[in-house]
Motif scaffolding. Sequence first.
Motif, PDB file in Angstrom:
ATOM      1  N   VAL A  73      84.524 -20.502  31.135  1.00  0.00           N
ATOM      2  CA  VAL A  73      84.074 -20.382  29.741  1.00  0.00           C
ATOM      3  C   VAL A  73      82.550 -20.400  29.685  1.00  0.00           C
ATOM      4  CG1 VAL A  73      83.967 -21.548  27.499  1.00  0.00           C
ATOM      5  CG2 VAL A  73      86.156 -21.319  28.677  1.00  0.00           C
ATOM      6  N   ARG A  74      81.951 -21.289  30.451  1.00  0.00           N
ATOM      7  CA  ARG A  74      80.490 -21.384  30.462  1.00  0.00           C
ATOM      8  C   ARG A  74      79.860 -20.074  30.949  1.00  0.00           C
ATOM      9  NH1 ARG A  74      80.387 -25.750  32.836  1.00  0.00           N
ATOM     10  NH2 ARG A  74      80.090 -25.087  35.001  1.00  0.00           N
ATOM     11  N   LYS A  75      80.426 -19.464  31.978  1.00  0.00           N
ATOM     12  CA  LYS A  75      79.896 -18.195  32.500  1.00  0.00           C
ATOM     13  C   LYS A  75      80.066 -17.065  31.490  1.00  0.00           C
ATOM     14  CE  LYS A  75      80.530 -19.214  37.423  1.00  0.00           C
ATOM     15  NZ  LYS A  75      81.260 -18.835  38.662  1.00  0.00           N
ATOM     16  N   ILE A  76      81.220 -17.035  30.826  1.00  0.00           N
ATOM     17  CA  ILE A  76      81.458 -15.986  29.820  1.00  0.00           C
ATOM     18  C   ILE A  76      80.446 -16.110  28.679  1.00  0.00           C
ATOM     19  CG2 ILE A  76      83.086 -15.099  28.098  1.00  0.00           C
ATOM     20  CD1 ILE A  76      85.343 -16.099  29.971  1.00  0.00           C
ATOM     21  N   ARG A  77      80.279 -17.330  28.183  1.00  0.00           N
ATOM     22  CA  ARG A  77      79.332 -17.542  27.079  1.00  0.00           C
ATOM     23  C   ARG A  77      77.917 -17.109  27.477  1.00  0.00           C
ATOM     24  NH1 ARG A  77      81.397 -23.580  25.478  1.00  0.00           N
ATOM     25  NH2 ARG A  77      82.799 -23.028  23.747  1.00  0.00           N
ATOM     26  N   LYS A  78      77.512 -17.470  28.689  1.00  0.00           N
ATOM     27  CA  LYS A  78      76.163 -17.128  29.144  1.00  0.00           C
ATOM     28  C   LYS A  78      75.963 -15.615  29.177  1.00  0.00           C
ATOM     29  CE  LYS A  78      72.931 -17.851  32.981  1.00  0.00           C
ATOM     30  NZ  LYS A  78      72.732 -18.513  34.307  1.00  0.00           N
ATOM     31  N   LYS A  79      76.957 -14.899  29.691  1.00  0.00           N
ATOM     32  CA  LYS A  79      76.835 -13.442  29.804  1.00  0.00           C
ATOM     33  C   LYS A  79      76.870 -12.778  28.422  1.00  0.00           C
ATOM     34  CE  LYS A  79      78.767 -13.243  34.484  1.00  0.00           C
ATOM     35  NZ  LYS A  79      79.873 -12.771  35.361  1.00  0.00           N
ATOM     36  N   LEU A  80      77.717 -13.289  27.528  1.00  0.00           N
ATOM     37  CA  LEU A  80      77.760 -12.735  26.171  1.00  0.00           C
ATOM     38  C   LEU A  80      76.473 -13.036  25.421  1.00  0.00           C
ATOM     39  CD1 LEU A  80      81.424 -13.577  25.030  1.00  0.00           C
ATOM     40  CD2 LEU A  80      80.537 -11.377  25.825  1.00  0.00           C
ATOM     41  N   PHE A  81      75.931 -14.255  25.624  1.00  0.00           N
ATOM     42  CA  PHE A  81      74.724 -14.678  24.912  1.00  0.00           C
ATOM     43  C   PHE A  81      73.532 -13.771  25.226  1.00  0.00           C
ATOM     44  CE2 PHE A  81      70.928 -17.192  24.151  1.00  0.00           C
ATOM     45  CZ  PHE A  81      71.209 -17.791  22.928  1.00  0.00           C
ATOM     46  N   GLN A  82      73.495 -13.257  26.454  1.00  0.00           N
ATOM     47  CA  GLN A  82      72.401 -12.362  26.841  1.00  0.00           C
ATOM     48  C   GLN A  82      72.391 -11.092  26.009  1.00  0.00           C
ATOM     49  OE1 GLN A  82      73.134 -11.883  31.032  1.00  0.00           O
ATOM     50  NE2 GLN A  82      72.122 -13.802  31.597  1.00  0.00           N
ATOM     51  N   ARG A  83      73.547 -10.731  25.464  1.00  0.00           N
ATOM     52  CA  ARG A  83      73.649  -9.550  24.613  1.00  0.00           C
ATOM     53  C   ARG A  83      73.654  -9.898  23.133  1.00  0.00           C
ATOM     54  NH1 ARG A  83      72.136  -5.370  27.725  1.00  0.00           N
ATOM     55  NH2 ARG A  83      73.422  -5.156  29.606  1.00  0.00           N
ATOM     56  N   SER A  84      74.331 -11.033  22.815  1.00  0.00           N
ATOM     57  CA  SER A  84      74.444 -11.418  21.406  1.00  0.00           C
ATOM     58  C   SER A  84      74.860 -12.875  21.291  1.00  0.00           C
ATOM     59  CB  SER A  84      75.474 -10.527  20.695  1.00  0.00           C
ATOM     60  OG  SER A  84      75.844 -11.074  19.453  1.00  0.00           O
ATOM     61  N   PRO A  85      74.001 -13.742  20.736  1.00  0.00           N
ATOM     62  CA  PRO A  85      74.380 -15.140  20.525  1.00  0.00           C
ATOM     63  C   PRO A  85      75.625 -15.263  19.656  1.00  0.00           C
ATOM     64  CG  PRO A  85      72.010 -14.876  20.302  1.00  0.00           C
ATOM     65  CD  PRO A  85      72.589 -13.494  20.387  1.00  0.00           C
ATOM     66  N   ALA A  86      75.785 -14.340  18.701  1.00  0.00           N
ATOM     67  CA  ALA A  86      76.948 -14.391  17.818  1.00  0.00           C
ATOM     68  C   ALA A  86      78.233 -14.155  18.605  1.00  0.00           C
ATOM     69  CB  ALA A  86      76.815 -13.352  16.707  1.00  0.00           C
ATOM     70  N   ALA A  87      78.205 -13.224  19.560  1.00  0.00           N
ATOM     71  CA  ALA A  87      79.383 -12.949  20.376  1.00  0.00           C
ATOM     72  C   ALA A  87      79.734 -14.160  21.233  1.00  0.00           C
ATOM     73  CB  ALA A  87      79.138 -11.728  21.260  1.00  0.00           C
ATOM     74  N   ALA A  88      78.710 -14.801  21.801  1.00  0.00           N
ATOM     75  CA  ALA A  88      78.955 -15.997  22.611  1.00  0.00           C
ATOM     76  C   ALA A  88      79.558 -17.112  21.765  1.00  0.00           C
ATOM     77  CB  ALA A  88      77.655 -16.461  23.260  1.00  0.00           C
ATOM     78  N   GLY A  89      79.144 -17.170  20.504  1.00  0.00           N
ATOM     79  CA  GLY A  89      79.625 -18.223  19.613  1.00  0.00           C
ATOM     80  C   GLY A  89      81.063 -18.054  19.175  1.00  0.00           C
ATOM     81  N   LEU A  90      81.668 -16.903  19.470  1.00  0.00           N
ATOM     82  CA  LEU A  90      83.070 -16.705  19.109  1.00  0.00           C
ATOM     83  C   LEU A  90      83.992 -17.642  19.886  1.00  0.00           C
ATOM     84  CD1 LEU A  90      83.272 -12.789  18.967  1.00  0.00           C
ATOM     85  CD2 LEU A  90      83.431 -14.363  17.031  1.00  0.00           C
ATOM     86  N   ILE A  91      83.589 -18.003  21.105  1.00  0.00           N
ATOM     87  CA  ILE A  91      84.410 -18.908  21.915  1.00  0.00           C
ATOM     88  C   ILE A  91      84.034 -20.338  21.558  1.00  0.00           C
ATOM     89  CG2 ILE A  91      85.114 -19.584  24.230  1.00  0.00           C
ATOM     90  CD1 ILE A  91      84.218 -16.873  25.212  1.00  0.00           C
ATOM     91  N   ALA A  92      84.935 -21.009  20.880  1.00  0.00           N
ATOM     92  CA  ALA A  92      84.648 -22.355  20.376  1.00  0.00           C
ATOM     93  C   ALA A  92      85.357 -23.415  21.204  1.00  0.00           C
ATOM     94  CB  ALA A  92      85.088 -22.475  18.922  1.00  0.00           C
ATOM     95  N   THR A  93      84.667 -24.537  21.404  1.00  0.00           N
ATOM     96  CA  THR A  93      85.276 -25.695  22.051  1.00  0.00           C
ATOM     97  C   THR A  93      85.906 -26.572  20.982  1.00  0.00           C
ATOM     98  OG1 THR A  93      83.613 -25.690  23.815  1.00  0.00           O
ATOM     99  CG2 THR A  93      84.859 -27.723  23.480  1.00  0.00           C
ATOM    100  N   VAL A  94      87.184 -26.875  21.138  1.00  0.00           N
ATOM    101  CA  VAL A  94      87.873 -27.797  20.236  1.00  0.00           C
ATOM    102  C   VAL A  94      87.917 -29.123  20.971  1.00  0.00           C
ATOM    103  CG1 VAL A  94      89.979 -28.267  18.943  1.00  0.00           C
ATOM    104  CG2 VAL A  94      89.225 -25.896  19.292  1.00  0.00           C
ATOM    105  N   TRP A  95      87.030 -30.027  20.605  1.00  0.00           N
ATOM    106  CA  TRP A  95      86.845 -31.264  21.360  1.00  0.00           C
ATOM    107  C   TRP A  95      88.131 -32.073  21.443  1.00  0.00           C
ATOM    108  CZ3 TRP A  95      82.842 -31.009  24.224  1.00  0.00           C
ATOM    109  CH2 TRP A  95      81.719 -30.299  23.787  1.00  0.00           C
ATOM    110  N   GLY A  96      88.404 -32.542  22.655  1.00  0.00           N
ATOM    111  CA  GLY A  96      89.606 -33.328  22.889  1.00  0.00           C
ATOM    112  C   GLY A  96      90.848 -32.488  23.075  1.00  0.00           C
TER     113      GLY A  96
END
Length: 246
Positions: free
Chosen positions: A208-231
Amino acid sequence: MGESPSTILIVDDEERIRRILRMYLEKAGYVADEADDGSAALSLVEQIDYDLVILDLMLPEMDGIELCRRLRERQQVPIVIVSARGEQADRLRGFEAGADDYVVKPFSPHELMYRIRAILQRARSQQEKAGESRAAPAAIAYSDLLIEPLAHRVTVGGNVVELARKEFDLLHFLALHPNETFSREDLLRHVWNDASVQRDARTVDTHVRKIRKKLFQRSPAAAGLIATVWGWGYQLCATDQNVQNG
């Protein structure tokens, strides 16, 4: 509710062998039927969709090799040959006729149950993958994020995002189930096909961390689609979705 127990057909002309196999199968949680010759087996197969067939080679009237061929012509049910014929030529004939496994008598019932469980798990996994493939859309779009399963490609704003295979599989799975939360163990089962969940659950966090990093390089909004539901785990949060079928 849990899954229905697998139904297994035992085909052997020795009543003692059928009784022993049935006892072990039922103890393992399976439903077992019996047939003492090929004709009876074919009749049952016409009526019931079995999950697996245990087949002896030395049967009256119709031998096991011929029965194996006829079963294979009708459906892709897994077949395990259990026979006193242990020569290499016999084994090859069995596999050529369509058998999935070959066990020589006398056999260890515990080993046979292990083999049966492994074959059923493999068959179930293949069926699930086939079902997902048939149901999978040609493309899924969330805002400027586009996922194309057949091309195995992800783009953000028209720019390709290079993802490793499991990174793509994970993102694709979450995209197919928007706004649905999955635990790390759920994702290991669905994406890694690891039914025993022996793999370290931190594997999911790393991907998940790698996916977010790669998406963020193109669009922070796209990276933000993957949400952590704590617990609990992760989900792909989306208010709009555009699915393009092939």
